[in-house]
Design a protein around this motif. Sequence first.
Motif, PDB file in Angstrom:
ATOM      1  N   LYS A  40      55.643  15.323  48.519  1.00  0.00           N
ATOM      2  CA  LYS A  40      55.432  16.541  47.727  1.00  0.00           C
ATOM      3  C   LYS A  40      54.498  17.504  48.459  1.00  0.00           C
ATOM      4  O   LYS A  40      54.732  18.718  48.501  1.00  0.00           O
ATOM      5  CB  LYS A  40      54.854  16.188  46.358  1.00  0.00           C
ATOM      6  N   THR A  43      56.362  19.067  51.329  1.00  0.00           N
ATOM      7  CA  THR A  43      57.319  20.036  50.806  1.00  0.00           C
ATOM      8  C   THR A  43      56.617  21.330  50.410  1.00  0.00           C
ATOM      9  O   THR A  43      57.106  22.427  50.703  1.00  0.00           O
ATOM     10  CB  THR A  43      58.066  19.446  49.593  1.00  0.00           C
ATOM     11  N   ASN A  44      55.461  21.215  49.761  1.00  0.00           N
ATOM     12  CA  ASN A  44      54.701  22.404  49.366  1.00  0.00           C
ATOM     13  C   ASN A  44      54.222  23.192  50.583  1.00  0.00           C
ATOM     14  O   ASN A  44      54.230  24.424  50.576  1.00  0.00           O
ATOM     15  CB  ASN A  44      53.524  22.025  48.480  1.00  0.00           C
ATOM     16  N   GLU A  45      53.795  22.492  51.630  1.00  0.00           N
ATOM     17  CA  GLU A  45      53.364  23.173  52.851  1.00  0.00           C
ATOM     18  C   GLU A  45      54.519  23.929  53.497  1.00  0.00           C
ATOM     19  O   GLU A  45      54.349  25.060  53.955  1.00  0.00           O
ATOM     20  CB  GLU A  45      52.782  22.159  53.842  1.00  0.00           C
ATOM     21  N   LYS A  47      57.196  25.087  51.947  1.00  0.00           N
ATOM     22  CA  LYS A  47      57.478  26.236  51.085  1.00  0.00           C
ATOM     23  C   LYS A  47      56.479  27.363  51.351  1.00  0.00           C
ATOM     24  O   LYS A  47      56.857  28.528  51.429  1.00  0.00           O
ATOM     25  CB  LYS A  47      57.387  25.834  49.606  1.00  0.00           C
ATOM     26  N   TYR A  48      55.194  27.001  51.486  1.00  0.00           N
ATOM     27  CA  TYR A  48      54.164  28.007  51.750  1.00  0.00           C
ATOM     28  C   TYR A  48      54.427  28.720  53.070  1.00  0.00           C
ATOM     29  O   TYR A  48      54.312  29.949  53.154  1.00  0.00           O
ATOM     30  CB  TYR A  48      52.783  27.347  51.751  1.00  0.00           C
ATOM     31  N   ILE A  50      57.272  29.081  54.616  1.00  0.00           N
ATOM     32  CA  ILE A  50      58.465  29.927  54.492  1.00  0.00           C
ATOM     33  C   ILE A  50      58.126  31.212  53.755  1.00  0.00           C
ATOM     34  O   ILE A  50      58.530  32.309  54.155  1.00  0.00           O
ATOM     35  CB  ILE A  50      59.598  29.151  53.784  1.00  0.00           C
ATOM     36  N   GLN A  51      57.348  31.105  52.665  1.00  0.00           N
ATOM     37  CA  GLN A  51      56.953  32.298  51.912  1.00  0.00           C
ATOM     38  C   GLN A  51      56.075  33.210  52.758  1.00  0.00           C
ATOM     39  O   GLN A  51      56.228  34.436  52.737  1.00  0.00           O
ATOM     40  CB  GLN A  51      56.221  31.900  50.631  1.00  0.00           C
TER      41      GLN A  51
END
Length: 120
Positions: A40, A43-45, A47-48, A50-51
């Motif tokens: 998790k 995955t959050n890293e 996503k960050y 990519i954003q």
Amino acid sequence: MFGIGGGELLFIIFIALMLFGTDKIPEFARTFGKFMANLKSTTNEIKYEIQKSAQTEDLTKSMNSLTDSFTREVEEVKESVAPGGIIDLNENALLEDPLQPVKAIEEDIESLTGPIKRKR
């Protein structure tokens, strides 16, 4: 949850208890929990990142459009200042009196009025 019903889940738990025993199940659960937490977090890293990349790309696009707009405006001003878009900046033009056109108009007016003068 993953297409597994309640009966199937109980069957899987029963098989796990039979294979590993009651001593190893909590250890496996802890290891599985740590793995899921790491997954998790990763995955959050991602996503960050990519954003952040998308925001940077949007900022770059905005800066490029602003720069293009500014460049177009500068070119339009250059074209409106000098015929053909070429500004003559030779030394003679820079050394001339900037009031020369005004003085020429003043002389034209003086020559038109002739002997008629205003009293001040």
